[in-house]
Design an enzyme around this catalytic site. Structure first.
Site, PDB file in Angstrom:
ATOM      1  CG  ASP A  30     -14.013  13.333   0.053  1.00  0.00           C
ATOM      2  OD1 ASP A  30     -13.481  13.767   1.106  1.00  0.00           O
ATOM      3  OD2 ASP A  30     -14.437  14.076  -0.844  1.00  0.00           O
TER       4      ASP A  30
ATOM      5  CB  SER B 205     -13.587  20.896  -1.806  1.00  0.00           C
ATOM      6  OG  SER B 205     -13.635  20.883  -0.403  1.00  0.00           O
TER       7      SER B 205
ATOM      8  CG  ASP C 154     -10.781  -5.425  -1.937  1.00  0.00           C
ATOM      9  OD1 ASP C 154     -11.384  -4.803  -2.828  1.00  0.00           O
ATOM     10  OD2 ASP C 154      -9.599  -5.801  -2.048  1.00  0.00           O
TER      11      ASP C 154
ATOM     12  CG  ASP D  97     -15.382  -4.560  -5.619  1.00  0.00           C
ATOM     13  OD1 ASP D  97     -14.737  -5.623  -5.710  1.00  0.00           O
ATOM     14  OD2 ASP D  97     -14.884  -3.513  -5.166  1.00  0.00           O
TER      15      ASP D  97
ATOM     16  CG  HIS E  12     -11.542  16.434  -0.200  1.00  0.00           C
ATOM     17  ND1 HIS E  12     -12.919  16.378  -0.318  1.00  0.00           N
ATOM     18  CD2 HIS E  12     -11.233  17.744  -0.109  1.00  0.00           C
ATOM     19  CE1 HIS E  12     -13.404  17.604  -0.295  1.00  0.00           C
ATOM     20  NE2 HIS E  12     -12.407  18.462  -0.170  1.00  0.00           N
TER      21      HIS E  12
ATOM     22  CG  ASP F  39      -9.621  -3.828  -6.721  1.00  0.00           C
ATOM     23  OD1 ASP F  39     -10.219  -3.876  -5.600  1.00  0.00           O
ATOM     24  OD2 ASP F  39     -10.069  -3.157  -7.664  1.00  0.00           O
TER      25      ASP F  39
END
Ligand SMILES: *[C@@H]1O[C@H](CO)[C@@H](O)[C@H](O)[C@H]1NC(C)=O
Ligand SMILES: *[C@@H]1O[C@H](CO)[C@@H](O)[C@H](O)[C@H]1NC(C)=O
Ligand SMILES: *[C@@H]1O[C@H](CO)[C@@H](O)[C@H](O)[C@H]1NC(C)=O
Ligand SMILES: *[C@@H]1O[C@H](CO)[C@@H](O)[C@H](O)[C@H]1NC(C)=O
Ligand SMILES: *[C@@H]1O[C@H](CO)[C@@H](O)[C@H](O)[C@H]1NC(C)=O
Ligand SMILES: *[C@@H]1O[C@H](CO)[C@@H](O)[C@H](O)[C@H]1NC(C)=O
Ligand SMILES: *[C@@H]1O[C@H](CO)[C@@H](O)[C@H](O)[C@H]1NC(C)=O
Ligand SMILES: *[C@@H]1O[C@H](CO)[C@@H](O)[C@H](O)[C@H]1NC(C)=O
Ligand SMILES: *[C@@H]1O[C@H](CO)[C@@H](O)[C@H](O)[C@H]1NC(C)=O
Length: 526
Positions: free
Chosen positions: A400, A188, A257, A260, A440, A264
């Site tokens: 994030d 960060s 979802d 890819d 994050h 999952d």
């Protein structure tokens, strides 16, 4: 009364143990007298045995913790370091008994002046001679920057660098054998500090591990400020409750979802995800807890769009889809984002009454024009670092909720373009890993356990630990191809449910089968 003869062997055994402990212990407690460095005042030196629950008595309340558990024996040195006549750092060095011959600096977070004790404990526990500073001020507020350019300069670049210069001298003074290699670990704002070192102090570190970096910092603060004008306060018809963000999240996952190859619950490449939000606009008579009004759908559309400046320049890329649940509580909370407000209040306008409710991109233009001490941290020519032999490992969570990972891709592209280097060449010294299911710096729905901090620790094997992967890269020339992340069944410290290997950019993870998605061998970087 027990006989003396019975007690004696016990005492002897005890004093042998004590004597061996004393060599390190004595070196520690007498170390204060050996420190004689300009601008450095030693506050105290304490020996901390492993297993101590250290009470952080001087720690500012806003830093949010009052104790730190320490696993290994360390010598703790606390100092004040003057950086000018109107600024000073609080700097700590933690020197472990089980020393691995390596120096390391930790970083900070947010706009805070909080020493990250959990990182000091984590890295000294792994054997590094570690330093950490308070970034030039105490607590999480930006108020200390108000009309205090020296304090601001510490925050932008001077705190970490000063800590490194002093920390390296102390390491050599403390350990006769000195140190061989020097490392950085931060996330960060800590990630930004790592990039700052790469850009401005190319000789400070052999290896920099900088996660979820707050680079493009001024535009990041403007981007964080721009969510409130989009959502409005909770009473506004453009606002979504956390429940509705959950509804939105489920729809986004439903649409993206599978891209890819595996359903999952984890979106492996959010940059391929462009959800059709019109689909969740309520039908007449539909229960409004399951769907959005047109205005709310527009809000979602806007937060998933990039931020452009007054003249149409891209300031900051869009929030990545998939982060909705966690972002709801902070970015879309119906209140201006605190760090941005404080930055504008105390740095940009120097006006404590500025409240963030009427932020516009005109403010962003002014902020960028000021760029104090080049806090932007956006320099794309990092050839000096490369020439010095440095290695940079950066990672960014694809869930994030505070800094969109698309910003890290923007920087990567900029370095490639500026240095005329394709990814295969950049791989020689700069590797970027996208961590799916990581929020994050830690947390998230997926395999975020990469050892970037104690809460993501899954062992010190370089395959499972970004910091040790960096050590192996620097010292053995073995560069990480992938970073294995662990999915914990129920958060940090709980058993590992499955692992997944995260790809280095610009590759992305695709499920090929034949095993379950929980089988890391069923995935391929393409
Ligand atoms: C350490 O002590 C604090 C109170 O000072 C307590 O809240 C915390 O749970 C303790 N931590 C551990 C790991 O024992
Ligand atoms: C404080 O000011 C004096 C005189 O200008 C200067 O010599 C000294 O180096 C300054 N101290 C720091 C820490 O910059
Ligand atoms: C530095 O490296 C040399 C050579 O590998 C080794 O002998 C020495 O012990 C190392 N020093 C430290 C402090 O680890
Ligand atoms: C921060 O807090 C420490 C510990 O209380 C104190 O010694 C130091 O002076 C403070 N630093 C600043 C810049 O206020
Ligand atoms: C949103 O979903 C998360 C889990 O995905 C859950 O922990 C949280 O309680 C939900 N929030 C609301 C407001 O329903
Ligand atoms: C709408 O959904 C909520 C939560 O599922 C439920 O409590 C409520 O009764 C529903 N209202 C209608 C009109 O169906
Ligand atoms: C912000 O804008 C609103 C509406 O335009 C206005 O009523 C309000 O006074 C402004 N607030 C501040 C602090 O300028
Ligand atoms: C447009 O704005 C950007 C960012 O504020 C600035 O860097 C650039 O110089 C501006 N360009 C023009 C043509 O004004
Ligand atoms: C894959 O693993 C998950 C989690 O263990 C399980 O819920 C699911 O049924 C498995 N799917 C298949 C096809 O085996």
């Amino acid at each position: 009364m027990p006989s003396l003869r019975l007690l004696l062997p016990v005492l002897t055994a005890g004093s042998v143990a004590l004597a061996s402990q004393d060599a390190f212990h004595n070196k520690c407690t007498s170390f204060a007298d050996k420190i004689n460095l300009p601008h450095v005042r030693v506050n105290f030196v304490n020996y901390i045995p492993g297993g101590t629950n250290l009470s952080l008595t001087d720690y500012p309340t806003s830093c949010g913790r009052s104790s730190q558990s320490v696993t290994e024996d360390v010598c703790r040195i606390a100092m004040a370091v003057a950086t000018s006549n109107s600024s000073e750092l609080t700097l700590e060095a933690w020197f472990p008994r089980k020393y691995n011959g390596r120096f390391l600096s930790t970083g900070n977070g947010g706009i805070s002046g909080c020493i990250q004790y959990y990182d000091l404990a984590y890295t000294s526990g792994l054997g590094f001679a570690t330093v950490g500073a308070n970034n030039g001020h105490n607590g999480t507020s930006g108020e200390p920057f108000h009309h205090q350019p020296e304090v601001l300069e510490d925050f932008v670049h001077r705190s970490v660098h000063t800590g490194v210069v002093i920390g390296k001298q102390l390491t050599e003074l403390f350990y006769e054998e000195g140190f061989n290699k020097s490392y950085y670990l931060g996330c960060s704002t800590g990630g930004r500090q790592g990039f700052k070192s790469v850009q401005e102090y190319p000789n400070d570190f052999d290896g920099v591990v900088a996660g979820a970096p707050a680079i493009n910092m001024l535009n990041l603060l403007s981007w964080s400020a721009h969510f409130y004008p989009i959502t409005g306060p909770p009473s506004s018809d453009t606002y979504l409750s956390p429940d509705l963000w959950n509804v939105t999240h489920r729809e986004i996952v439903r649409q993206c979802d599978g891209i890819d190859g595996a359903e999952d619950g984890i979106i492996e490449d959010p940059s391929l995800c462009y959800p059709t939000l019109e689909r969740i606009i309520c039908k007449p008579g539909q229960n409004s807890t399951d769907c959005l009004t047109g205005k709310q759908a527009k809000t979602v559309h806007e937060v998933l769009s990039p931020l452009y400046g007054v003249n149409g320049t891209l300031l900051f890329p869009r929030m990545q889809p998939g982060s909705e649940v966690m972002a709801a509580a902070i970015m879309y909370s119906g209140r201006p984002f605190e760090y941005s407000t404080e930055w504008y209040r105390y740095v940009v306008f120097g006006d404590p009454s500025w409240d963030g409710t009427n932020f516009t991109v005109r403010d962003a233009a002014l902020s960028l024009q000021q760029n104090p001490f080049n806090i932007q941290t956006w320099e794309a020519d990092i050839s000096a670092f490369r020439k010095a032999g440095g290695k940079l490992l950066t990672y960014h969570g694809l869930q994030d909720q505070l800094i969109s990972s698309e910003n890290s891709k923007l920087y990567y592209a900029q370095v490639a373009e500026t240095m005329n280097m394709p990814p295969d060449e950049l791989d020689g010294f700069y590797r970027f890993f996208q961590i799916s299911g990581m929020a994050h710096c830690s947390g998230g729905d997926g395999a975020y356990g990469i050892g970037n901090q104690l809460t993501t620790y899954n062992g010190a094997d370089p395959e499972n630990n970004v910091l040790m992967a960096m050590v192996q890269w620097v010292e053995k020339g073995i560069a990480p191809e992938t970073i294995r992340g662990a999915k914990f069944t129920d958060g940090p410290g709980t058993p590992v449910e499955y692992t997944r290997k995260h790809c280095r950019y610009p590759r992305r993870n695709v499920y090929k089968g034949p095993g379950n998605y929980t089988d890391e061998a069923a995935w391929q970087c393409v």
